[in-house]
Scaffold this motif. Sequence first.
Motif, PDB file in Angstrom:
ATOM      1  N   MET A  87     -12.158   1.122   1.674  1.00 50.25           N
ATOM      2  CA  MET A  87     -11.267   0.757   2.775  1.00 50.25           C
ATOM      3  C   MET A  87     -10.156  -0.184   2.323  1.00 50.25           C
ATOM      4  O   MET A  87      -9.077  -0.225   2.926  1.00 50.25           O
ATOM      5  N   LEU A  88     -10.387  -0.946   1.248  1.00 51.17           N
ATOM      6  CA  LEU A  88      -9.342  -1.860   0.796  1.00 51.17           C
ATOM      7  C   LEU A  88      -8.218  -1.164   0.047  1.00 51.17           C
ATOM      8  O   LEU A  88      -7.279  -1.810  -0.409  1.00 51.17           O
ATOM      9  N   PHE A  89      -8.312   0.160  -0.076  1.00 50.83           N
ATOM     10  CA  PHE A  89      -7.191   0.934  -0.589  1.00 50.83           C
ATOM     11  C   PHE A  89      -6.368   1.531   0.556  1.00 50.83           C
ATOM     12  O   PHE A  89      -5.484   2.349   0.329  1.00 50.83           O
ATOM     13  N   LYS A  90      -6.667   1.115   1.782  1.00 52.35           N
ATOM     14  CA  LYS A  90      -5.946   1.652   2.935  1.00 52.35           C
ATOM     15  C   LYS A  90      -4.682   0.839   3.219  1.00 52.35           C
ATOM     16  O   LYS A  90      -3.623   1.153   2.716  1.00 52.35           O
ATOM     17  N   SER A  91      -4.780  -0.231   4.025  1.00 53.71           N
ATOM     18  CA  SER A  91      -3.571  -0.961   4.404  1.00 53.71           C
ATOM     19  C   SER A  91      -3.885  -2.423   4.673  1.00 53.71           C
ATOM     20  O   SER A  91      -5.044  -2.803   4.874  1.00 53.71           O
ATOM     21  N   THR A  92      -2.823  -3.240   4.675  1.00 57.15           N
ATOM     22  CA  THR A  92      -2.936  -4.651   5.026  1.00 57.15           C
ATOM     23  C   THR A  92      -1.911  -4.970   6.113  1.00 57.15           C
ATOM     24  O   THR A  92      -0.966  -4.221   6.339  1.00 57.15           O
ATOM     25  N   LYS A  93      -2.096  -6.101   6.767  1.00 63.64           N
ATOM     26  CA  LYS A  93      -1.204  -6.487   7.864  1.00 63.64           C
ATOM     27  C   LYS A  93       0.222  -6.748   7.370  1.00 63.64           C
ATOM     28  O   LYS A  93       1.188  -6.468   8.063  1.00 63.64           O
ATOM     29  N   ASN A  94       0.348  -7.294   6.160  1.00 67.17           N
ATOM     30  CA  ASN A  94       1.667  -7.673   5.660  1.00 67.17           C
ATOM     31  C   ASN A  94       2.327  -6.583   4.828  1.00 67.17           C
ATOM     32  O   ASN A  94       3.498  -6.267   5.032  1.00 67.17           O
ATOM     33  N   ASP A  97       0.668   0.142   3.636  1.00 60.51           N
ATOM     34  CA  ASP A  97      -0.159   1.157   2.993  1.00 60.51           C
ATOM     35  C   ASP A  97      -0.394   0.836   1.514  1.00 60.51           C
ATOM     36  O   ASP A  97       0.490   1.032   0.676  1.00 60.51           O
ATOM     37  N   ILE A  98      -1.590   0.366   1.156  1.00 67.38           N
ATOM     38  CA  ILE A  98      -1.906  -0.012  -0.217  1.00 67.38           C
ATOM     39  C   ILE A  98      -1.891   1.204  -1.137  1.00 67.38           C
ATOM     40  O   ILE A  98      -1.326   1.168  -2.235  1.00 67.38           O
TER      41      ILE A  98
END
Length: 911
Positions: A87-94, A97-98
Amino acid sequence: MKKLLLSGVLCCSLLSLSSVYAQKKSETPKYITNVEGVKEYSLNNGLKILLIPDASQSNMVVNIVYNVGSRNEGYGEKGMAHLLEHMLFKSTKNLGDIKKMLSDKGGNANGTTWLDRTNYYEVFPSNDENLKWSIEMEADRMINATILQTDLDKEFSVVRNEFEIGENDPDRILQERIVSAAYLWHNYGRSTIGSKEDIERVKANTLRTFYEKYYQPDNATLIIAGKFDEQKALQYAGQYFGAIPKPKRLLDKTYTIEPAQDGEKFVELKRAGDSKNIGALYHTVSYADKDYAAVDALGEILTADPSGYLYKSMIETQKASNIYFWQPTTRDASYIYFGVSVPNDKDVKAVNETFRAELDKIATTQYTDQDVSRAKAKLIKSIDAEKNNTISFAINLTEIIGSGDYRLGFLYRDAVEKLTKEDIQRVAEKYFRSNNRTVGIFIPSKDEVRVKPAEFTDEQIVSLTKEYKGKAVEKEAAPFEASIKNLKQNLVEGKLTNGAKYGLIKKEIKGGKVQASFKFPVSNEKELAGKTDTGGILAQLLKTGTKTRTKEQIQDRLDELKSSINFNFSRQTLSINISTYKESFKEVMGILGDLLTNSTFPQNELTKTINEYNTYLESSLNDPQAVAFTEIVRQTTKYPKDSFFYTQTIPEQIDAFKKVKQSEIVDFYQNILGGNNGVGSVVGDLDPKSTAEILENTFGKWNSKSKYEIAFPTYFETTKLDKEIITPDKENAVAVGRISFKMDRKNPDYPAFVMANEMLGSGGFLSARIPMRLREKEGISYGAGSFTDVPINNDTASWSYYAFLNPTKKNAVEAAAKEEIAKAIKDGFTAEELKTNLKSWQNERKTRLGIDNTLMDLVNTNLQYGVPLEDYDALEEKVKALKVEEVNAVLKKYLSLDKMSSIYAGDFNKK
């Protein structure tokens, strides 16, 4: 998570996140210590920072390690650490899309989860932009991952497919069951990939709770290694990670300790498969315990080919075909595991009883100084090889950090160097008892001397490591720019008296390492007819003994020199790869010369090798991946059976190996092999004159008696085909398709076809259409993509796609893949796709140019085929000049679904 090849250059502005961090106070990391070139710093929020500079690299790696793995999972959370990694390859708030950013950025990125840790790393060409971006991105996803339920709904099926791929491997599943049976309470007994049911049912809010607890700076170590500006690395770390506050929560210690086992355990696993395997596990110690090194050495003493005690009793006698061991690097008490492969014509239960009887001898065997010396040489060779590959060293520190502290790795090395036979004898007697073993049935007994592993507290590990300084810091290797221009400036070419050509690439490698790659094409299609299997077996027998050295002496000396020589024969080329050190290069080449001119090929070694090959092949008889990729070649080429271009079925391979005779091996060795048409490359800080003399002494008089004539493959036009092959009771399935066409690398269409393939399936998983559709959008495949085979010296080319899938998703995968291919052919790609993938492709090539194997391949290709080194850059210039209309026209010219042959292998009867 499997290795992901990502490509591209970041082309978007990151002002939003930069401005956020700019508003917060930057912190200067505090220097702690320098242990053998590993420089430790810390931040006030608890983050540890390790810098490992190596100017000889042209790449760098940023690797962040979190002290959380499957050991930290509770009830209903099995597989959560691994799922969170996805899931940490998905997206972040800042940042958003990772995966998209990683795909655009290029290089080599991955995330992995294991028992005690999770890590994420990126390997990029060295520059300040890549350094800053990697640190900034890792700081953002440490605390700002979105973890959306919509993303989780798609990703759990991808993780489930990864789970199913592993379910196809009998040896892996047997090991998983044995480990599970061996641990009564501790989480080491649970597979890291987790429970399929837990993976499917976990909700995003539960996953977020787990994330917020463990993904914090006081539970992480940031590693930066390779070629980079140290001051800027510290500046960026202080800027982006320093802005993250120290968490208020306190992490609870895990306190479950596995009780001493009180009797031998046995597991019998019955499920579909084509191989017979035996496994045995003994509880041992944590990585921090000094006994860990002794147990590792004992594992080598027992299983090494050809000197191992278990190897001699099981493999030499042909009761089994293969034996191995491993001992995980863990924070809490670990285990040693032995795996044995049994030929199908043997009674596995009878072999198991023999194996258990041999295991019972471990505690009472009297080990020798030579046993210990041999094992230490092998272990130290491995340790040095890893330490002198800075990028790999930085990534592999993940395991050691997970076990408690990065310095434990140096303590382990020190312990190996100090080992005596008394240490081996002690651990053999202490841990290798039948009541500490999991392999058989439960046997009630009285008055057992039970083994209880020692517990290591965090305070004890701190005490062990805090004053440790390590050995003297090694001399840093000189910088080496990753460019064709620099390669040419540091290349010395030469020719041997028999006509063989070589290139010496003058480059300092950390630790004085030397790498070499040689290619020796031989004979002709007529004389090699029907001899493919003979050549393949011969290559594996070249280290089994000469007129002057036994197999044992050869392996012992190579281990003492921390060196390796590997052979492979395919079609009409013998390949030799060498890894050694500057001071050992001459002696290793002398050993190679002996192997090439004085090998004896003992009959017992031939029998063992064939036995090992065929046991492996038997395990592949119903493996979907092996079946599919073998069958697609058979369906798209129609060579006669005696041609070395002919692709055998797996049963044909097994039968052919059984028929190989020692006299045929000797005849091939004496009359076919030779170096007079060979080429080779050496990378290292070597003197050109002495290198020329060494190569002349090794190869200069080694000539083939058979006339060399290069053989070219025949072009076979592919036709529309959809063939389904049932592999019963297999959890995973494979789809592969292939289209043949005429093209070589000089063809004016080649640059455009390279980019067409990049955009269709070979590029980043968020820029290439096939993986984007199958994995990211629909979540129906764990791995999907495409690849090309466009040769240098003939025009028999092909394009292929592949996908790994759950058998129940076969129709969906087939439809989606063909739709994407048809859409690309009909409507083409967009200019924006070309722009994105071009940057990705360029960065991936820049990364590749920083790898020694790439340099050797380029030089060997130049020497063998006359391909100028400048062609590497020339191709890039041609690709950069492409217009999207040209790419679309070439794709339409060469690819057609009406000419695609497809194979689907799996248990498609599953519901």
